[in-house]
Scaffold this active site. Structure first.
Site, short mmCIF file in Angstrom:
data_model
loop_
_atom_site.label_atom_id
_atom_site.label_comp_id
_atom_site.label_asym_id
_atom_site.label_seq_id
_atom_site.Cartn_x
_atom_site.Cartn_y
_atom_site.Cartn_z
N HIS A 1 0.82 -1.21 0.00
CA HIS A 1 0.00 0.00 0.00
C HIS A 1 0.85 1.25 0.00
O HIS A 1 0.56 2.24 -0.68
CB HIS A 1 -0.92 0.01 1.23
CG HIS A 1 -2.21 -0.70 1.01
ND1 HIS A 1 -2.96 -1.22 2.02
CD2 HIS A 1 -2.89 -0.99 -0.13
CE1 HIS A 1 -4.04 -1.79 1.52
NE2 HIS A 1 -4.02 -1.67 0.23
N GLU B 1 -3.03 -13.56 -15.52
CA GLU B 1 -2.52 -13.42 -14.15
C GLU B 1 -2.07 -14.75 -13.57
O GLU B 1 -1.50 -14.80 -12.49
CB GLU B 1 -3.62 -12.85 -13.24
CG GLU B 1 -4.20 -11.53 -13.73
CD GLU B 1 -5.53 -11.23 -13.08
OE1 GLU B 1 -5.54 -10.43 -12.13
OE2 GLU B 1 -6.56 -11.78 -13.51
N ASP C 1 -0.55 -10.16 -9.79
CA ASP C 1 -0.99 -11.53 -9.55
C ASP C 1 -0.11 -12.55 -10.27
O ASP C 1 0.14 -13.65 -9.76
CB ASP C 1 -2.46 -11.72 -9.97
CG ASP C 1 -3.41 -11.46 -8.82
OD1 ASP C 1 -3.05 -11.77 -7.66
OD2 ASP C 1 -4.52 -10.95 -9.06
N CYS D 1 -0.97 -4.14 -17.25
CA CYS D 1 -1.75 -3.24 -16.39
C CYS D 1 -1.43 -3.42 -14.91
O CYS D 1 -2.11 -2.87 -14.05
CB CYS D 1 -3.25 -3.43 -16.62
SG CYS D 1 -3.88 -5.05 -16.16
#
Length: 563
Positions: free
Chosen positions: A184, A417, A441, A488
């Site tokens: 984060h 992913e 992922d 992405c």
């Protein structure tokens, strides 16, 4: 002078004196309460409510990804299960302070064991518990120091509530001893364009007032720098500032090869800023914001309104919408909230949507209607692309593309992913119109390391050659089938890694809008042939760190050759 190494976020460089994060609030003693159970319960309820409202307020003020994180924290603070844990301790005659401390710690252990999305939320519990205990004691909440002058903030890690509202006039740079490129702290630092180096273990020995240079481009923190080093860093910062203010141009390599630079967005409200920062479209629109805070699925009408707002913001440009990526690791009462021992490998993404196909069909209906509603705009309609998350097989690809065609959606693709879809990309792309690689992922599943668990954060590095090989598989399959391959995940926001990804066959890159300028500038330094050679150097390495170093060396060599 010493150099402390970590993972740099972006290309920025900054210098200044260190200010360390204040130590945590001391844990309360387990002493019996002198108040009644009812009085302690009232104290606990009030403190939790105050903290939850404060987090929501901070989220509203911060906006963007920070708002999503802080609202999730607020919801967690008032989780009914957690409330029951607190009440059970209060019933034993404990103080509200100790009941909150112990209940949060117990709840944290439970969520950590679950892993996945819930495991990541567990890390945020420490911050919430600290804030509630400080509220009960009538003390200021723990947070960022204020030494009265600009400073380089050094911390073990930052809570989302702190990162979201950092005073960027005071915080010159951020250095953490924990965390990785997808933590984060890293994501929010990138979104706010904060010069940051995360996971710099050696920074634990830095003291308040120490002079440092934080070089995100190289992932290095230099302690006690010389006057010459400080001057060089200042010059680099000035050059970068000039480049950031230069006119925005389409993404391209030095030889003119186009590499569209797109934005990752979490809601339509972020569209205007993305356009201003030079996004050429949207490479990943996360639809979860409509679902995650609801007790029931949003209606087609509600979804259509949001999708229409998004498409209107990008007339004539590509907008890639990801279908709801939720399931056991992001439990939704109307989708799938059944317990799973290993939710990261459970019923999530397209797997969950197939179990509740009505939700998938409603999303496709709303998207199709929104696209139709924007067809008559003067600048032309947005070019709508849709993609399914967590696709593992060729059969799943066929299923989704066929379903999308029923709703008159012309461009339907898949997220890559999972290693299986990367290894079968040649067959997947016979059916899908495009592939978009979610590097977060893909790295997680390739390295068998939960990307949301700090204990294995060192494995969560998209520079690892095993991950890069899978990206090359998809890139080669895209070329063979004449299909575009986008990136992405957070990897696209790393300027040098962006060059490597293009060298591996990526045809577009999507990232946090604030990363666009750095990536655009770095791409312009290399030709396609350069990118291929730099990618080959990274692929030849044995681990992530050496792959990054090899790419840096190859990139420097290519620039010397050009000059």
């Amino acid at each position: 002078m010493a150099q402390l190494r970590g993972v740099g976020i972006g290309l920025g460089v900054a210098q200044g004196p260190v200010a360390r994060m204040a130590p945590p609030v001391p844990a309360p003693d387990d002493t019996p309460s002198t108040l009644s159970v009812e009085e302690e319960t009232a104290r606990a309820r009030e403190a939790v409510g105050v903290v939850a409202r404060e987090l929501e307020q901070r989220g509203t003020q911060a906006g963007g990804a920070a708002q999503e994180v802080l609202e999730a924290q607020a919801m967690m603070a008032e989780d009914p299960t957690l409330e029951e844990e607190i009440d059970s301790r209060l019933a034993q005659g404990k103080t509200a302070e100790w009941a909150v401390h112990d209940a949060f710690a117990s709840f944290r252990r439970q969520l950590t064991a679950l892993g996945g999305y819930l495991g990541e939320r567990a890390a945020d519990l420490d911050d919430v518990a600290q804030r509630v205990i400080a509220q009960l004691r009538g003390e200021p909440a723990p947070g960022v120091p204020d030494p009265g002058h600009p400073f380089v903030l050094v911390a073990k890690d930052l809570a989302p509530a702190d990162t979201a509202l950092l005073d960027l006039d005071k915080v010159l740079a951020l250095v953490t001893t924990e965390g990785g490129p997808t933590s984060h702290t890293a994501i929010l630092a990138r979104e706010k364009s904060i010069v940051a180096v995360v996971g710099a273990v050696g920074a634990k020995d830095l003291a308040d007032g120490d002079s440092v240079i934080v070089d995100a481009a190289s992932g290095v923190v230099t302690t006690d720098p010389t006057a010459e080093e400080l001057e060089r860093a200042e010059h680099r910062a000035e050059v970068r500032a000039e480049a950031a203010s230069a006119p925005v141009t389409p993404g391209a390599l030095a030889d003119g090869t186009a590499v569209p630079l797109l934005a990752n967005l979490g809601s339509p409200t972020a569209a205007a800023e993305a356009v201003e920062l030079g996004a050429e479209g949207v490479g990943l629109f996360r639809t979860e914001f409509l679902f995650l805070s609801a007790n029931q699925a949003p209606t087609v009408e509600q979804q259509r309104a949001s999708y229409t707002e998004l498409l209107k913001a990008f007339p004539g440009k590509k907008v890639v919408v990801r279908m709801l990526d939720a399931g056991a690791d992001k439990p939704l009462p109307f989708l799938n909230d059944a317990h799973e021992d290993n939710p990261a490998l459970g019923l999530r993404g397209l797997r969950a949507l197939r179990q509740s196909e009505d939700i998938l069909r409603e999303q496709l209906t709303a998207l199709s209607e929104a696209h139709e509603a924007t067809r008559r705009t003067p600048e032309g309609p947005a070019d709508l692309w849709v993609m399914a998350p967590m696709v593992s097989t060729v059969e799943e690809t066929e299923y989704f593309v066929t379903l999308a065609r029923e709703y008159d959606i012309k461009t339907a693709g898949v997220m890559v992913e999972v290693p299986s879809s990367a290894l079968l990309a040649d067959r997947v792309l016979r059916h899908a119109d495009f592939a978009s690689i979610g590097t977060n992922d893909l790295t997680q599943y390739t390295m068998a390391a939960d990307r949301l668990l700090g204990s294995v954060a060192s494995y969560q590095d998209p520079w690892h050659p095993a991950v890069l090989r899978l990206v090359r598989e998809v890139g080669d399959a895209g070329k063979a089938n004449g299909k575009p391959v986008g990136i992405c995940g957070e990897a696209a926001a790393d300027p040098l890694l962006a060059v490597v990804l293009v060298g591996l066959g990526a045809t577009s890159l999507s990232m946090a809008p604030t990363a666009l300028a750095d990536v655009r500038a770095t791409l312009l330094e290399h030709t396609l042939d350069d990118a291929v050679r730099i990618a080959e150097a990274a692929l030849a390495a044995d681990d992530a760190a050496s792959a990054r170093t090899a790419a840096q060396t190859a990139a420097a060599r290519e620039k010397e050759t050009q000059s």
